[in-house]
Structures are given as C-alpha cells and as structure tokens.
Design a protein around this motif. Structure first.
Motif, mmCIF file in Angstrom:
data_model
loop_
_atom_site.group_PDB
_atom_site.id
_atom_site.type_symbol
_atom_site.label_atom_id
_atom_site.label_comp_id
_atom_site.label_asym_id
_atom_site.label_seq_id
_atom_site.Cartn_x
_atom_site.Cartn_y
_atom_site.Cartn_z
ATOM 1 N N CYS A 1 -6.451 2.418 5.428
ATOM 2 C CA CYS A 1 -7.726 2.894 4.883
ATOM 3 C C CYS A 1 -8.153 1.972 3.748
ATOM 4 O O CYS A 1 -7.317 1.521 2.972
ATOM 5 C CB CYS A 1 -7.591 4.320 4.343
ATOM 6 S SG CYS A 1 -7.048 5.546 5.556
ATOM 7 N N LEU A 2 -9.436 1.707 3.654
ATOM 8 C CA LEU A 2 -9.971 0.911 2.555
ATOM 9 C C LEU A 2 -11.002 1.755 1.811
ATOM 10 O O LEU A 2 -11.985 2.213 2.402
ATOM 11 C CB LEU A 2 -10.607 -0.377 3.064
ATOM 12 C CG LEU A 2 -11.142 -1.323 1.994
ATOM 13 C CD1 LEU A 2 -10.028 -1.779 1.052
ATOM 14 C CD2 LEU A 2 -11.823 -2.539 2.627
ATOM 15 N N VAL A 3 -10.754 1.946 0.522
ATOM 16 C CA VAL A 3 -11.604 2.806 -0.293
ATOM 17 C C VAL A 3 -12.529 1.951 -1.150
ATOM 18 O O VAL A 3 -12.083 1.048 -1.859
ATOM 19 C CB VAL A 3 -10.752 3.717 -1.203
ATOM 20 C CG1 VAL A 3 -11.641 4.728 -1.916
ATOM 21 C CG2 VAL A 3 -9.667 4.436 -0.400
ATOM 22 N N MET A 4 -13.811 2.239 -1.084
ATOM 23 C CA MET A 4 -14.825 1.619 -1.947
ATOM 24 C C MET A 4 -15.927 2.645 -2.125
ATOM 25 O O MET A 4 -16.051 3.583 -1.321
ATOM 26 C CB MET A 4 -15.380 0.338 -1.315
ATOM 27 C CG MET A 4 -16.223 0.585 -0.082
ATOM 28 S SD MET A 4 -16.823 -0.918 0.735
ATOM 29 C CE MET A 4 -15.394 -1.347 1.722
ATOM 30 N N SER A 5 -16.745 2.500 -3.138
ATOM 31 C CA SER A 5 -17.826 3.463 -3.339
ATOM 32 C C SER A 5 -18.967 3.223 -2.357
ATOM 33 O O SER A 5 -19.074 2.159 -1.738
ATOM 34 C CB SER A 5 -18.355 3.387 -4.770
ATOM 35 O OG SER A 5 -19.115 2.199 -4.949
ATOM 36 N N THR B 1 0.825 -1.203 0.000
ATOM 37 C CA THR B 1 0.000 0.000 0.000
ATOM 38 C C THR B 1 0.864 1.260 0.000
ATOM 39 O O THR B 1 2.032 1.239 0.381
ATOM 40 C CB THR B 1 -0.920 0.033 1.238
ATOM 41 O OG1 THR B 1 -0.117 0.058 2.428
ATOM 42 C CG2 THR B 1 -1.833 -1.178 1.269
ATOM 43 N N THR B 2 0.253 2.360 -0.402
ATOM 44 C CA THR B 2 0.922 3.654 -0.414
ATOM 45 C C THR B 2 -0.004 4.702 0.185
ATOM 46 O O THR B 2 -1.207 4.457 0.365
ATOM 47 C CB THR B 2 1.328 4.054 -1.841
ATOM 48 O OG1 THR B 2 2.028 5.303 -1.812
ATOM 49 C CG2 THR B 2 0.113 4.198 -2.744
ATOM 50 N N ASP B 3 0.568 5.883 0.473
ATOM 51 C CA ASP B 3 -0.254 6.960 1.023
ATOM 52 C C ASP B 3 -0.538 8.058 -0.002
ATOM 53 O O ASP B 3 -1.111 9.095 0.339
ATOM 54 C CB ASP B 3 0.416 7.575 2.257
ATOM 55 C CG ASP B 3 1.785 8.198 1.957
ATOM 56 O OD1 ASP B 3 2.182 8.231 0.773
ATOM 57 O OD2 ASP B 3 2.455 8.629 2.914
ATOM 58 N N SER C 1 -3.599 -5.714 2.413
ATOM 59 C CA SER C 1 -2.445 -6.197 3.163
ATOM 60 C C SER C 1 -2.712 -7.523 3.861
ATOM 61 O O SER C 1 -1.846 -8.395 3.902
ATOM 62 C CB SER C 1 -2.011 -5.139 4.187
ATOM 63 O OG SER C 1 -3.105 -4.785 5.012
ATOM 64 N N ASP C 2 -3.934 -7.701 4.398
ATOM 65 C CA ASP C 2 -4.228 -8.965 5.075
ATOM 66 C C ASP C 2 -5.609 -9.532 4.750
ATOM 67 O O ASP C 2 -6.049 -10.505 5.344
ATOM 68 C CB ASP C 2 -4.061 -8.828 6.593
ATOM 69 C CG ASP C 2 -4.973 -7.763 7.204
ATOM 70 O OD1 ASP C 2 -5.876 -7.265 6.499
ATOM 71 O OD2 ASP C 2 -4.793 -7.430 8.382
ATOM 72 N N LEU D 1 -5.247 1.746 1.097
ATOM 73 C CA LEU D 1 -4.215 2.771 1.172
ATOM 74 C C LEU D 1 -3.824 2.945 2.629
ATOM 75 O O LEU D 1 -4.415 2.348 3.526
ATOM 76 C CB LEU D 1 -4.735 4.095 0.602
ATOM 77 C CG LEU D 1 -5.148 4.104 -0.869
ATOM 78 C CD1 LEU D 1 -5.907 5.382 -1.201
ATOM 79 C CD2 LEU D 1 -3.931 3.957 -1.780
ATOM 80 N N ARG D 2 -2.819 3.774 2.890
ATOM 81 C CA ARG D 2 -2.511 4.160 4.263
ATOM 82 C C ARG D 2 -2.379 5.673 4.293
ATOM 83 O O ARG D 2 -1.902 6.290 3.341
ATOM 84 C CB ARG D 2 -1.252 3.486 4.772
ATOM 85 C CG ARG D 2 -0.054 3.591 3.889
ATOM 86 C CD ARG D 2 1.099 2.745 4.395
ATOM 87 N NE ARG D 2 2.082 2.525 3.344
ATOM 88 C CZ ARG D 2 3.002 3.397 2.968
ATOM 89 N NH1 ARG D 2 3.078 4.564 3.588
ATOM 90 N NH2 ARG D 2 3.845 3.117 1.994
ATOM 91 N N SER D 3 -2.839 6.244 5.364
ATOM 92 C CA SER D 3 -2.798 7.690 5.489
ATOM 93 C C SER D 3 -1.381 8.153 5.800
ATOM 94 O O SER D 3 -0.505 7.348 6.141
ATOM 95 C CB SER D 3 -3.749 8.167 6.587
ATOM 96 O OG SER D 3 -3.197 7.884 7.864
#
Length: 303
Positions: free
Chosen positions: A252-256, A5-7, A196-197, A244-246
C-alpha cells in the motif's frame, strides 16, 4: 534482513490541533487557516484517515492526545520517535519547545504495548545544545540498504545525524535542498520518499549538481525506480508518502488527496503498480500544520 515496510502504525488523535507559531518560523508549508473550528476539523480528518487505513488492512494503534500540556502538532508523532525491526526505539531532539511536550506517558505506553522495546536510543539531550533531528521527518530511511537521506536544516543537525547512524548502523547522505523561493526545506520527507522498489524525489530542489548526482546515483544503485516531482508538486505534498503493507501482505502507498491530484497519470501509474493507493483528505491538517499523510504515521515493527 532489514524490513523496509510494516503493517502497523501509531497515530495520535489530536486534542488541541492548531497553527503552531513555534514551528512556523522555518516551515514554509504552514498557512494559518481562519473561519473554521480547526481542532474539530483536524479530528474529523484524523479519524477518517484511521478508518481508511484500517479498511485497507493496516493495523492502527490510535493514541489519544490530551489538551494539556498544549501540543498543537501532536498529530505528527513520526518526528519525535521511530521504531526499528531490531527492537530499537529512538527518541529525537525537537526544535520547537512545545513539540518536546509530545513525549507524553500515555503515548509512550501505547508504543511499548505494541512494540517489543529491546533498546532505547535517546537523543533528546541534544536539545540542551540547540541541536535537533526530527525523526523520519528529518530523515528518509532506506531501511533495507541502511542509508539515511537528509537535507540540512535548522531541524536536521549533522552531528546528531552521525550519532543516529553510528547507533543504528546506517550511512548518512546529506545534501542541501530549497523550495522554489530559495527557502531551505525544513524536513526531508516533504521532498523525498523511499519505498521498496520506487523512490520519489524533487531533484530540482537539490541545487548543487554534485549532491544531486550523488542522491540519484545512490537511489539507482539501490535498484529503485525514481519518480521525479517538481517544486510545484512538492508544495502539494507529493513527496510526503509512506509505503506500508496490509495484514494480508498487500503493498500500500499512502499519500494525501492533495498529493494524488498533483501527480500526473504517468507518475501515478508507476507508483500504483502493484500497490494500493490510499489517499485521505487532509486539507485542514496540511494547511495549518504544514505536514501531510506521511507525517501522521509512525511505523511500528512486529512486537
């Protein structure tokens, strides 16, 4: 160590968003909307999404699209490029001719200003042979384990995938996947997500029992908890996510919003464990573009 993941992400603010006839031939998720100013609504959704990410501590590089040349799908930049934590920038061959125009100088400049390019792997020459691989739409990357999951489609060519894998040191895991109507799924990232997991996958879309078992075994061996989704949930973009990671190190997990509503409380409990859920409203972009929250994010690794 390979980062999963990236920020930081790159997004493109649309200038001429709309239903793309060239991609609709094999994207069953697209529906032609009527009665609204689609470009204005897409811009509003995109800007609100950018604001939501930034308020959650995600760094967003927001590139401005141009009205010309006409690129109705520019809001989905993850298909034509990807970056990797060893400094590699990959450029991909695109199925639709008008999507090839998205490789605009201003966006490339924005990438290079925010990502330290040490090497470029340019696969765009395959377009001349009618062979395509549409970035992290065609491929779902287990970056940590160096495995690429990819479902076969007119947009995901096995030869180009092998080239990618040899260039970046990945192993390919290809399979066939179909929607509830038996239509080939155009992009892997609508039926699968790897974090990540955890891993989200529409197992019932993989019709061949041996291929399904191979995907399941590979994910289990990676140590991830598998969250299975149904065809119906997939059609509501519940497979189209990105972890992602802040800048503060928070997962953080992004979904609509569409995807979140489609998921059960049990599924959300697993996915939200130790992660902030970020759920933008993307109704117009999802309907007309046939892509969702993950498709709008192109990851940038540390400069």
């Amino acid at each position: 160590m390979n980062l999963q993941t990236t920020d930081t992400v790159l997004m493109v603010r649309p200038a001429a968003f709309g239903y793309n006839e060239e991609t609709a031939v094999n994207n069953a998720f697209q529906q032609k909307g009527t009665g609204t100013d689609i470009q204005a609504e897409a811009r509003r959704e995109s800007d609100a999404y950018i604001g939501l990410l930034e308020s959650s501590g995600i760094n967003v590089v927001a590139a401005e699209d141009t009205a010309e040349p006409h690129t109705p799908d520019s809001v989905f930049p993850n298909n034509w490029f990807s970056t990797h934590d060893d400094g590699t920038l990959v450029l991909y061959p695109m199925f639709a001719e008008n999507r090839r125009l998205e490789r605009k100088p201003a966006v490339l400049e924005a990438i290079k200003a925010n990502f330290d390019v040490k090497r470029i792997v340019d696969l765009t020459h395959y377009e001349e042979e009618g062979k395509f691989l549409e970035g992290t739409g065609s491929m779902v990357l287990d970056r940590a384990g160096r495995i690429v999951y990819a479902c076969r489609s007119p947009r995901t060519n096995e030869e180009v995938l092998r080239d990618f894998c040899e260039s970046l040191g990945y192993s390919p895991l290809m399979f066939d996947a179909s929607d509830a109507g038996g239509r080939q799924i155009y992009h892997t990232n609508v039926m699968m997500h790897i974090g990540s997991d955890t891993a989200v996958v529409c197992m019932e879309s993989i019709g061949d029992a041996e291929e399904r078992a191979r995907v399941r075994s590979s994910l289990e061996e990676s140590g991830r908890t598998i969250v299975e989704i149904t065809h119906g949930q997939m059609e509501h973009f519940a497979g189209n996510m990105l972890e992602l990671r802040s800048s503060r190190g928070e997962a953080c997990l992004v979904m609509s919003k569409t995807a979140r509503i489609a998921l059960s409380e049990d599924q959300l409990s697993v996915l939200g464990s130790g992660r902030r859920l970020i759920t933008p409203d993307l109704d117009c972009i999802e309907m007309n573009g046939g892509g969702s929250a993950r498709c709008m994010l192109a990851e940038l690794f540390a400069k």
